[in-house]
Design an enzyme around this catalytic site. Structure first.
Site, PDB file in Angstrom:
ATOM      1  CE  LYS A  53       7.123  -0.369  -4.259  1.00 19.54           C
ATOM      2  NZ  LYS A  53       6.709  -2.080  -3.715  1.00 19.54           N
ATOM      3  CE1 TYR A  95      38.369   6.736 -17.202  1.00 23.25           C
ATOM      4  CE2 TYR A  95      36.088   6.686 -16.938  1.00 23.25           C
ATOM      5  CZ  TYR A  95      37.264   7.304 -16.565  1.00 23.25           C
ATOM      6  OH  TYR A  95      37.157   8.729 -15.877  1.00 23.25           O
TER       7      TYR A  95
HETATM    8  C1  LIG Z   1       5.739  -2.377  -4.876  1.00 23.39           C
HETATM    9  C2  LIG Z   1       4.494  -3.073  -4.196  1.00 23.39           C
HETATM   10  C3  LIG Z   1       3.449  -3.062  -5.117  1.00 23.39           C
HETATM   11  C4  LIG Z   1       3.236  -2.605  -6.376  1.00 23.39           C
HETATM   12  O1  LIG Z   1       3.766  -3.408  -7.181  1.00 23.39           O
HETATM   13  P1  LIG Z   1       4.118  -3.340  -8.888  1.00 23.39           P
HETATM   14  O2  LIG Z   1       4.770  -4.557  -9.261  1.00 23.39           O
HETATM   15  O3  LIG Z   1       4.848  -2.250  -9.122  1.00 23.39           O
HETATM   16  O4  LIG Z   1       2.799  -3.048  -9.553  1.00 23.39           O
HETATM   17  C5  LIG Z   1       2.268  -3.362  -4.538  1.00 23.39           C
HETATM   18  N1  LIG Z   1       2.172  -4.146  -3.258  1.00 23.39           N
HETATM   19  C6  LIG Z   1       3.203  -4.067  -2.588  1.00 23.39           C
HETATM   20  C7  LIG Z   1       2.959  -4.861  -1.159  1.00 23.39           C
HETATM   21  C8  LIG Z   1       4.347  -3.394  -3.150  1.00 23.39           C
HETATM   22  O5  LIG Z   1       5.627  -3.637  -2.183  1.00 23.39           O
END
Ligand SMILES: *Cc1c(COP(=O)(O)O)cnc(C)c1O
Length: 345
Positions: free
Chosen positions: A34, A242
């Site tokens: 993702k 800044y």
């Molecule tokens: C993002 C996600 C993962 C992966 O999790 P990590 O902690 O990055 O290994 C797995 N399952 C779901 C449902 C997620 O949303």
């Protein structure tokens, strides 16, 4: 020509992490890609992961699934964690994407559209997405995978892990013959009870430790670096950046580096942040600005064009995240769109 801030992705290290998680769990590793593979670039990473043997992937959004299908062709199995959102059913079906069904309306939509291969998300205590166990539907045609997600997998001692695991083990018993997927990265390290039929890691493929700190099993994958644009002496009493964010209480040599919050270096990385430069970890000075940050290079032999590592093999991403008050996931997914991605291995 000076190369600007860049994110270099080590695809061999990615493949090694994939095989490490396979070896550790003894299960098929189904990567979570993702958010454009946590910012690293889904197309290049999925291509390499498929060479390493991966076949099944997870994205969050429909649009991510559509883009991945377009880029990768028909071979990979792609699950969409958002599920069958309103108006998505036909697009999912046309692109051969598998929704992970989260609630009754999603199931109705999917079935009205004709259904097909899909997953089912059971919420075992996180209260984010998925059916409560007591409301989970009976197995339906096309159901291929039952999943749940751990809320505290990065804390191996949390009793929540065992509770969720036991709840999941009970509920998946209602779906005989359907594969079960439970462990994210942290879950892969919780032991054989947690791995079920397939595992679903994200962050540890991309180089983050399963417990939010560097882990000897996991190799760094992403290197975020930026060039020094200018080196200047700063006399005692003068200030840097800044809001006079740093006032020199001794003579300093300051390097101005071409990376700022528009590149994904969060403002919160000051005042604790450090970068790796000329073989050493050196503090970031004062405020991060949009396009630049200042580093104390006093006593170092550095010149314009030398590169500074914000995270990578010499500055573990989990350490950089901790000093920013966040997690590796957020650092990776915050790397700006103007930062060039490149690939090695
Ligand atoms: C993002 C996600 C993962 C992966 O999790 P990590 O902690 O990055 O290994 C797995 N399952 C779901 C449902 C997620 O949303």
């Amino acid at each position: 020509m000076l190369s600007p801030a860049s994110l270099s992705v080590d695809l061999d290290a990615l493949a090694k992490n994939f095989h490490t998680l396979e070896g550790l769990t003894g299960r098929p590793v189904q990567p979570v890609v993702k958010a454009d593979a946590y910012g690293l670039g889904a197309e290049a990473c999925v291509t390499r992961l498929m060479e390493a043997g991966a076949r099944t992937f997870f994205v969050a959004r429909l649009v991510e699934g559509l883009a991945l299908r377009e880029a990768m062709g028909s071979t990979p199995v792609i699950y969409v964690l958002d599920g069958c959102t309103e108006g998505a059913a036909m697009a999912l079906r046309d692109a051969d994407l598998r929704p992970v069904i989260n609630h009754g309306e999603q199931l109705a939509r999917w079935q009205e559209a004709g259904g097909g291969a899909s997953g089912l998300h059971i919420d075992t205590g996180m209260n984010r997405l998925g059916f409560r166990p007591e409301q989970a539907p009976a197995a339906f045609p096309g159901l291929e995978l039952v999943i749940s997600h751990l809320a505290c997998a990065d804390e191996p001692d949390s009793p929540m892990n065992r509770q969720q695991r036991d709840t999941f083990a009970a509920v998946r018993g209602r779906y005989p013959g359907i594969a079960a997927s439970f462990a994210n990265s942290g879950g892969c390290f919780l032991g054989p009870d947690f791995v079920f039929d397939a595992v679903r890691p994200g962050i540890s493929l991309w180089g983050g430790g399963p417990e939010g700190r560097p882990d000897p099993h996991i190799r760094p994958v992403a290197t975020f670096s930026a060039p020094i644009l200018q080196v200047r002496p700063v006399p005692v009493g003068e200030s840097v950046g800044y809001a006079r964010g740093k006032v020199a209480d001794q003579p300093l040599t300051v390097a101005t580096v071409g990376a700022g919050y528009a590149d994904g270096v969060m403002r919160a990385t000051s005042p604790k942040g450090q970068v790796f430069v000329a073989g050493q970890l050196r503090p970031i000075l004062g405020r991060i600005s949009m396009d630049a940050l200042a580093v104390d290079v006093t006593g170092l032999d550095v010149v314009e064009g030398d590169r500074v590592e914000l995270f990578g093999p010499n500055r573990p991403i989990d350490d950089a995240a901790r000093d920013t008050g966040t997690i590796a996931y957020e650092l990776l997914t915050s790397v700006g769109s103007r930062v060039d991605r490149s690939y090695t291995g």
